[in-house]
Scaffold this motif. Sequence first.
Motif, PDB file in Angstrom:
ATOM      1  N   PHE A  90       0.829  -1.206   0.000  1.00 23.02           N
ATOM      2  CA  PHE A  90       0.000   0.000   0.000  1.00 23.02           C
ATOM      3  C   PHE A  90       0.864   1.256   0.000  1.00 23.02           C
ATOM      4  O   PHE A  90       0.662   2.183  -0.807  1.00 23.02           O
ATOM      5  N   LEU A  91       1.859   1.307   0.889  1.00 22.62           N
ATOM      6  CA  LEU A  91       2.690   2.504   1.005  1.00 22.62           C
ATOM      7  C   LEU A  91       3.606   2.686  -0.209  1.00 22.62           C
ATOM      8  O   LEU A  91       3.905   3.820  -0.592  1.00 22.62           O
ATOM      9  N   ARG A  92       4.040   1.600  -0.806  1.00 20.85           N
ATOM     10  CA  ARG A  92       4.805   1.733  -2.048  1.00 20.85           C
ATOM     11  C   ARG A  92       3.959   2.416  -3.122  1.00 20.85           C
ATOM     12  O   ARG A  92       4.449   3.277  -3.863  1.00 20.85           O
ATOM     13  N   ALA A 161       0.747   6.990   5.646  1.00 21.05           N
ATOM     14  CA  ALA A 161       0.610   7.637   4.335  1.00 21.05           C
ATOM     15  C   ALA A 161       0.937   9.124   4.441  1.00 21.05           C
ATOM     16  O   ALA A 161       1.575   9.696   3.544  1.00 21.05           O
ATOM     17  N   GLY A 162       0.530   9.758   5.543  1.00 21.54           N
ATOM     18  CA  GLY A 162       0.817  11.174   5.734  1.00 21.54           C
ATOM     19  C   GLY A 162       2.299  11.449   5.863  1.00 21.54           C
ATOM     20  O   GLY A 162       2.806  12.460   5.360  1.00 21.54           O
ATOM     21  N   ALA A 163       3.019  10.545   6.531  1.00 17.08           N
ATOM     22  CA  ALA A 163       4.470  10.707   6.659  1.00 17.08           C
ATOM     23  C   ALA A 163       5.152  10.630   5.298  1.00 17.08           C
ATOM     24  O   ALA A 163       6.091  11.390   5.009  1.00 17.08           O
ATOM     25  N   VAL A 164       4.690   9.716   4.450  1.00 16.48           N
ATOM     26  CA  VAL A 164       5.253   9.579   3.104  1.00 16.48           C
ATOM     27  C   VAL A 164       4.985  10.844   2.290  1.00 16.48           C
ATOM     28  O   VAL A 164       5.892  11.404   1.648  1.00 16.48           O
ATOM     29  N   MET A 165       3.742  11.318   2.319  1.00 17.21           N
ATOM     30  CA  MET A 165       3.380  12.507   1.543  1.00 17.21           C
ATOM     31  C   MET A 165       4.124  13.745   2.032  1.00 17.21           C
ATOM     32  O   MET A 165       4.600  14.560   1.236  1.00 17.21           O
ATOM     33  N   ASN A 166       4.239  13.893   3.337  1.00 11.30           N
ATOM     34  CA  ASN A 166       4.940  15.049   3.897  1.00 11.30           C
ATOM     35  C   ASN A 166       6.408  15.050   3.468  1.00 11.30           C
ATOM     36  O   ASN A 166       6.966  16.097   3.103  1.00 11.30           O
ATOM     37  N   SER A 167       7.027  13.877   3.506  1.00  9.95           N
ATOM     38  CA  SER A 167       8.437  13.775   3.131  1.00  9.95           C
ATOM     39  C   SER A 167       8.649  14.149   1.670  1.00  9.95           C
ATOM     40  O   SER A 167       9.591  14.874   1.334  1.00  9.95           O
ATOM     41  N   ILE A 168       7.756  13.686   0.800  1.00 12.23           N
ATOM     42  CA  ILE A 168       7.926  13.915  -0.634  1.00 12.23           C
ATOM     43  C   ILE A 168       7.535  15.335  -1.037  1.00 12.23           C
ATOM     44  O   ILE A 168       8.286  16.037  -1.731  1.00 12.23           O
ATOM     45  N   PHE A 169       6.356  15.780  -0.583  1.00 10.99           N
ATOM     46  CA  PHE A 169       5.828  17.065  -1.046  1.00 10.99           C
ATOM     47  C   PHE A 169       6.433  18.271  -0.342  1.00 10.99           C
ATOM     48  O   PHE A 169       6.690  19.298  -0.964  1.00 10.99           O
ATOM     49  N   PHE A 170       6.630  18.165   0.965  1.00 16.76           N
ATOM     50  CA  PHE A 170       7.021  19.339   1.732  1.00 16.76           C
ATOM     51  C   PHE A 170       8.490  19.343   2.165  1.00 16.76           C
ATOM     52  O   PHE A 170       9.068  20.409   2.369  1.00 16.76           O
ATOM     53  N   MET A 171       9.075  18.157   2.311  1.00 16.40           N
ATOM     54  CA  MET A 171      10.482  18.078   2.707  1.00 16.40           C
ATOM     55  C   MET A 171      11.397  17.806   1.517  1.00 16.40           C
ATOM     56  O   MET A 171      12.614  17.904   1.637  1.00 16.40           O
ATOM     57  N   ASN A 172      10.780  17.447   0.373  1.00 17.61           N
ATOM     58  CA  ASN A 172      11.539  17.141  -0.848  1.00 17.61           C
ATOM     59  C   ASN A 172      12.587  16.058  -0.589  1.00 17.61           C
ATOM     60  O   ASN A 172      13.730  16.143  -1.053  1.00 17.61           O
TER      61      ASN A 172
END
Length: 213
Positions: A90-92, A161-172
């Motif tokens: 799911f997370l992948r 899922a929120g941790a993944v999105m935050n890392s990609i979108f906001f932390m780059n």
Amino acid sequence: MPAPRERPKQIRGEQLVSKIFEATLAELARVDFESLSMETVAERAGVNKSTLYRRWPTKLDLVRATLDDVTDVRIIVPDHGNLRADLMGFLRSVRDFCLSPEMQGIMRLMFGGRAHPDLAAVIDSIGDRKDADSRKIVERAIARGELPRGVDGAMFLDAMAGAVMNSIFFMNQSFDDAKLERLIEMVLVGAQNGGGSIARPVARAKRTAARTR
């Protein structure tokens, strides 16, 4: 006399629909919902605009169908019979979707769509449906005894899922499989020990009330 030129083969069925959805997402990555036009989508997809209007009378209908399709295809809810394997799959899919070109248009809609009540309702309904679908991972895990009853399934999945999105979108920052495994371990151990349980705060409150009597 020159031989007659062959007409280009017409695209039909699922292939045609997929091409239109791709064109819609590409346009949404370029313009906002207000500026999206059925004519431009048709031109990008290489079809007559009447083809779009026959299937989707309005651009809201087209956007709804596009979002339904892309989230179902890209966000996977696996059933491996094992919670850790299901969470990793799911997370992948969440990670890969966040990194995809399609996500640009969807992010534009999510942040800008609130100005349009009808569009906001579409986004919310698709999100609710996909959330309910993904919570099956938790429901199956509870039935197998891998998670305690009373665990907040929505919070459990959102935390990861929120941790993944935050890392990609906001932390780059990237989120490789090793990092996904550490994230799963951290949240899963907490949930297995009663952390974030819906029932736990109620039980704690009752114990506190009993001690103060």
